[in-house]
Design an enzyme around this catalytic site. Structure first.
Site, PDB file in Angstrom:
ATOM      1  N   GLY A  58     -35.105  45.521  -4.465  1.00 35.20           N
ATOM      2  CA  GLY A  58     -35.032  46.460  -3.291  1.00 35.20           C
ATOM      3  C   GLY A  58     -36.053  45.841  -2.228  1.00 35.20           C
ATOM      4  O   GLY A  58     -36.925  44.902  -2.485  1.00 35.20           O
ATOM      5  N   CYS A  85     -36.160  41.744  -9.819  1.00 36.17           N
ATOM      6  CA  CYS A  85     -37.062  41.504  -8.548  1.00 36.17           C
ATOM      7  C   CYS A  85     -37.998  42.822  -8.303  1.00 36.17           C
ATOM      8  O   CYS A  85     -39.104  43.026  -9.163  1.00 36.17           O
ATOM      9  CB  CYS A  85     -36.025  41.498  -7.470  1.00 36.17           C
ATOM     10  SG  CYS A  85     -36.743  40.956  -5.793  1.00 36.17           S
ATOM     11  N   TYR A  86     -37.476  43.813  -7.564  1.00 35.68           N
ATOM     12  CA  TYR A  86     -38.413  45.046  -7.301  1.00 35.68           C
ATOM     13  C   TYR A  86     -38.520  45.666  -8.711  1.00 35.68           C
ATOM     14  O   TYR A  86     -39.482  46.283  -8.812  1.00 35.68           O
ATOM     15  CB  TYR A  86     -37.961  45.721  -6.298  1.00 35.68           C
ATOM     16  CG  TYR A  86     -38.744  47.379  -5.924  1.00 35.68           C
ATOM     17  CD1 TYR A  86     -39.565  47.307  -5.096  1.00 35.68           C
ATOM     18  CD2 TYR A  86     -38.487  48.548  -6.211  1.00 35.68           C
ATOM     19  CE1 TYR A  86     -40.344  48.201  -4.842  1.00 35.68           C
ATOM     20  CE2 TYR A  86     -38.966  49.477  -6.190  1.00 35.68           C
ATOM     21  CZ  TYR A  86     -40.149  49.565  -5.216  1.00 35.68           C
ATOM     22  OH  TYR A  86     -40.794  50.599  -5.076  1.00 35.68           O
ATOM     23  N   HIS A 172     -32.826  37.071  -8.839  1.00 39.47           N
ATOM     24  CA  HIS A 172     -31.804  37.593  -8.861  1.00 39.47           C
ATOM     25  C   HIS A 172     -30.743  37.171  -9.697  1.00 39.47           C
ATOM     26  O   HIS A 172     -30.129  36.169  -9.215  1.00 39.47           O
ATOM     27  CB  HIS A 172     -31.206  38.032  -7.366  1.00 39.47           C
ATOM     28  CG  HIS A 172     -31.941  38.828  -6.643  1.00 39.47           C
ATOM     29  ND1 HIS A 172     -31.763  40.197  -6.504  1.00 39.47           N
ATOM     30  CD2 HIS A 172     -33.172  38.593  -5.755  1.00 39.47           C
ATOM     31  CE1 HIS A 172     -32.790  40.724  -5.894  1.00 39.47           C
ATOM     32  NE2 HIS A 172     -33.262  39.947  -5.290  1.00 39.47           N
ATOM     33  N   GLU A 174     -28.120  38.173 -10.628  1.00 39.21           N
ATOM     34  CA  GLU A 174     -26.576  38.690 -10.326  1.00 39.21           C
ATOM     35  C   GLU A 174     -25.861  37.756  -9.393  1.00 39.21           C
ATOM     36  O   GLU A 174     -24.565  37.993  -9.216  1.00 39.21           O
ATOM     37  CB  GLU A 174     -26.506  40.003  -9.684  1.00 39.21           C
ATOM     38  CG  GLU A 174     -27.102  40.379  -8.420  1.00 39.21           C
ATOM     39  CD  GLU A 174     -28.808  40.466  -8.673  1.00 39.21           C
ATOM     40  OE1 GLU A 174     -29.384  41.011  -7.565  1.00 39.21           O
ATOM     41  OE2 GLU A 174     -29.539  40.108  -9.576  1.00 39.21           O
ATOM     42  N   SER A 226       0.356  52.374   1.327  1.00 41.28           N
ATOM     43  CA  SER A 226       0.228  51.591   2.638  1.00 41.28           C
ATOM     44  C   SER A 226       0.693  50.183   2.420  1.00 41.28           C
ATOM     45  O   SER A 226       0.983  49.477   3.284  1.00 41.28           O
ATOM     46  CB  SER A 226      -1.335  51.242   2.841  1.00 41.28           C
ATOM     47  OG  SER A 226      -1.825  50.705   1.685  1.00 41.28           O
ATOM     48  N   GLY A 227       1.110  49.641   0.967  1.00 42.91           N
ATOM     49  CA  GLY A 227       1.469  48.687   0.709  1.00 42.91           C
ATOM     50  C   GLY A 227       0.253  47.584   0.170  1.00 42.91           C
ATOM     51  O   GLY A 227       0.478  46.443  -0.253  1.00 42.91           O
ATOM     52  N   GLY A 228      -1.195  48.032   0.359  1.00 45.63           N
ATOM     53  CA  GLY A 228      -2.254  47.491  -0.208  1.00 45.63           C
ATOM     54  C   GLY A 228      -2.353  47.609  -1.445  1.00 45.63           C
ATOM     55  O   GLY A 228      -1.620  48.239  -2.119  1.00 45.63           O
ATOM     56  N   ASP A 230      -4.834  48.773  -3.446  1.00 46.17           N
ATOM     57  CA  ASP A 230      -5.422  50.210  -4.009  1.00 46.17           C
ATOM     58  C   ASP A 230      -4.443  51.209  -4.008  1.00 46.17           C
ATOM     59  O   ASP A 230      -4.185  51.724  -5.061  1.00 46.17           O
ATOM     60  CB  ASP A 230      -6.705  50.781  -3.158  1.00 46.17           C
ATOM     61  CG  ASP A 230      -7.605  49.608  -2.905  1.00 46.17           C
ATOM     62  OD1 ASP A 230      -7.611  48.567  -3.709  1.00 46.17           O
ATOM     63  OD2 ASP A 230      -8.461  49.764  -2.090  1.00 46.17           O
ATOM     64  N   SER A 231      -3.715  51.417  -2.952  1.00 50.05           N
ATOM     65  CA  SER A 231      -2.593  52.657  -3.187  1.00 50.05           C
ATOM     66  C   SER A 231      -1.495  52.067  -3.969  1.00 50.05           C
ATOM     67  O   SER A 231      -0.871  52.718  -4.713  1.00 50.05           O
ATOM     68  CB  SER A 231      -2.073  52.893  -1.571  1.00 50.05           C
ATOM     69  OG  SER A 231      -1.411  51.949  -1.214  1.00 50.05           O
ATOM     70  N   ALA A 232      -1.051  50.924  -4.021  1.00 46.62           N
ATOM     71  CA  ALA A 232      -0.040  50.476  -4.873  1.00 46.62           C
ATOM     72  C   ALA A 232      -0.286  50.559  -6.243  1.00 46.62           C
ATOM     73  O   ALA A 232       0.436  50.773  -7.310  1.00 46.62           O
ATOM     74  CB  ALA A 232       0.017  48.788  -4.419  1.00 46.62           C
ATOM     75  N   LYS A 378     -12.610  46.185  -7.339  1.00 43.51           N
ATOM     76  CA  LYS A 378     -11.274  45.630  -6.787  1.00 43.51           C
ATOM     77  C   LYS A 378     -10.777  44.670  -7.692  1.00 43.51           C
ATOM     78  O   LYS A 378      -9.574  44.715  -8.015  1.00 43.51           O
ATOM     79  CB  LYS A 378     -11.479  44.811  -5.313  1.00 43.51           C
ATOM     80  CG  LYS A 378     -10.338  44.120  -4.766  1.00 43.51           C
ATOM     81  CD  LYS A 378      -9.205  45.157  -4.140  1.00 43.51           C
ATOM     82  CE  LYS A 378      -9.868  45.890  -2.710  1.00 43.51           C
ATOM     83  NZ  LYS A 378      -8.762  46.469  -2.107  1.00 43.51           N
TER      84      LYS A 378
END
Length: 523
Positions: A58, A85-86, A172, A174, A226-228, A230-232, A378
């Site tokens: 942070g 870190c923080y 960090h 990550e 939409s064809g993207g 996520d929706s697919a 994603k």
């Protein structure tokens, strides 16, 4: 889900730039994770029964007034905890260590020495490069903690207390810039916390199919496709559960890239068997956008017209379903976990809930919402899409804005300008794919500067054409991004092909701006 998924690793967020990245790295270690705010109480943590806790970084100093505070009871619950870190400094301060501003800051790549490997740094080299971002340091470790690592300016760069199953690092782990960062996280999760690596996003399919099937019953389900990605994937998962009860609506607003409508109507339908209703609204959108150049106005018009078209399709389908005695009560939404976190939503495990104002839909669209991807990032969604057999052209598709090419034309949107941009975009995408660069690029917006012309020479004549901008970017989550260093020969092929094959363009330029200060899209 496995028991580990039911008992998440909680990432307590102190306002970190990388909180989502920490959660993703935990999942890459095959352990389920959720992000919660630093305001969470010890009682709330106890109720979630986490398998472990990670305290994020942070921007604050632990001793400053107004700095994020952790309910001190959390660290006394006996839950294995890693501080970063923080969060490392919060842990040190809580257990009686000393945190102070030393006047010596460390930002970026930093040489670190492992003095005592312990469980956290076991098997790691004694000298390595880590990514630092701090102005304060732990100058004295708490009693019972073993100092594991140091840097030139940080006397306590890592520590652990095996008995209490507590550990922390000042750097960090990550971020990819920390050479052995993922190993640090895995050593904490599997070694110190003793968690099995048994969580797999693939088990979401079986769980969600059963849950959707039980909840929906015999009702009809609607999805705006939409064809993207996520929706697919969301639609494919719901279709796996309820079959022909799902109806997908695909709105062609005329702002799509080359071949995208065909991909949805042919490839997607062929791979899933889903029922698809296509609404051709290209003329309507062009009329609404005529004469409009302001980016925000364009976005609002596109959003408004999409809602109206979708509403009409919904009314038509609802009337059809009602006549058959099968009302439409459910709407599929491709909400992902970052959407939930960034909107301030809860981090619970429920994936089906009631909602009345989703993604800009009007308040009077009364649906119950199905969000089968609500717990996923994603990359996990792409993995599920591949398991469901979706075509790679859809699953591997780069992020594409809802307003489509309408916000990649700087100036008024016209059919002619769309055609110009569509051809240039197709060339750029084809060459990037041919060069094997798709996995190295988050996305590559291709922008037409429609209100700009520049002088050029083609053949023996003078031209006065438009510039095309290439905007290749690399990113983990789109919150920050850097421009991708494409090979010069690839850039040359893209430029040559566009200027030779798209008559309206006589100049191709490269956007080399990071985010911040720039955004990924130009509008």
């Amino acid at each position: 889900m496995s028991d580990t998924a039911q008992r998440p690793v909680l990432v307590i967020d102190f306002g970190a730039q990388y909180a989502q990245l920490i959660a993703r790295r935990v999942r890459e270690a095959d352990v389920y994770s959720e992000i919660v705010p630093s305001t969470i109480t010890a009682d709330e943590v106890r109720a979630k029964d986490p398998a472990a806790i990670v305290l994020s970084g942070g921007p604050s100093s632990v001793y400053e007034p107004g700095a994020p505070r952790l309910d001190e009871g959390i660290l006394d619950l006996g839950i294995p905890t890693l501080g970063i870190c923080y969060g490392f400094q919060v842990m040190a301060s809580h257990f009686g260590g000393t945190v102070a501003r030393t006047g010596r800051r460390e930002y970026g790549s930093t040489a670190m020495s492992v003095d005592a490997s312990g469980a956290l740094l076991e098997g790691q080299p004694g000298a390595q490069t880590v990514w630092m971002s701090h102005g304060d340091s732990v100058s004295e470790a708490p009693e019972g903690f073993t100092v594991l690592a140091t840097t030139a300016d940080t006397p306590v760069a890592a520590f652990e207390d095996r008995e209490r199953r507590m550990a922390g690092v000042q750097w960090h782990p990550e971020v990819k810039h920390s050479e052995h960062g993922q190993k640090v996280l895995e050593s904490f999760l599997h070694g110190i916390a003793g968690l099995p690596g048994d969580w797999d996003s693939g088990n979401i399919i079986e769980e969600q199919v059963a849950r959707i099937r039980e909840t929906v019953g015999s009702d009809k389900v609607l999805c705006a496709l939409s064809g993207g990605v996520d929706s697919a994937v969301a639609a494919a998962l719901v279709h796996e559960a309820v079959g022909d009860q799902l109806v997908c609506v695909f709105v062609d607003h005329g702002l799509l890239r080359q071949d995208e409508r065909r991909q949805v109507e042919e490839d997607y339908v062929a791979s899933t068997g889903v029922r698809l209703v296509t609404v051709d609204a290209r003329e309507r959108f062009m009329q609404a956008l005529a004469g409009v150049t302001d980016p925000e106005q364009k976005r609002k018009i596109i959003g408004r017209e999409f809602i109206r078209v979708f509403e009409q399709a919904e009314r038509d389908l609802a009337a059809e379903a009602a006549s058959e005695g099968e009302p439409i009560r459910w709407l599929v939404q491709g909400t992902l976990y970052p959407d939930v976190v960034e909107s301030g939503g809860g981090t619970g495990t429920a994936n089906i809930k009631s909602h009345h104002n989703v993604g800009g839909l009007p308040d009077d669209l009364q649906f119950q919402l199905i969000e089968p991807l609500r717990a996923l990032f994603k990359d996990e969604v792409r993995a599920i899409g591949r398991e469901l057999g979706l075509p790679e052209a859809i699953v591997g598709r780069q992020p594409f804005p809802g307003p489509g090419l309408g916000i990649r034309i700087i100036g008024e949107v016209t059919e002619e300008r769309l055609d110009t941009l569509r051809r240039a975009d197709a060339i750029a995408r084809a060459e990037l794919t041919a060069a094997g660069l798709d996995d190295e690029i988050w996305q590559c917006p291709v922008v037409l500067l429609a209100d700009v012309r520049s002088v050029g020479v083609q053949g023996d004549g003078r031209t006065y054409g438009h510039p095309i901008v290439l905007r290749p970017v690399s990113s983990e989550d789109a919150m920050t991004a850097d421009w991708t260093r494409l090979p010069y020969d690839v850039l040359a092929r893209i430029s040559n092909r566009i200027t030779n094959e798209v008559a309206e363009v006589n100049r191709v330029v490269l956007d080399v701006t990071s985010k911040p200060p720039g955004t990924i899209e130009w509008e």
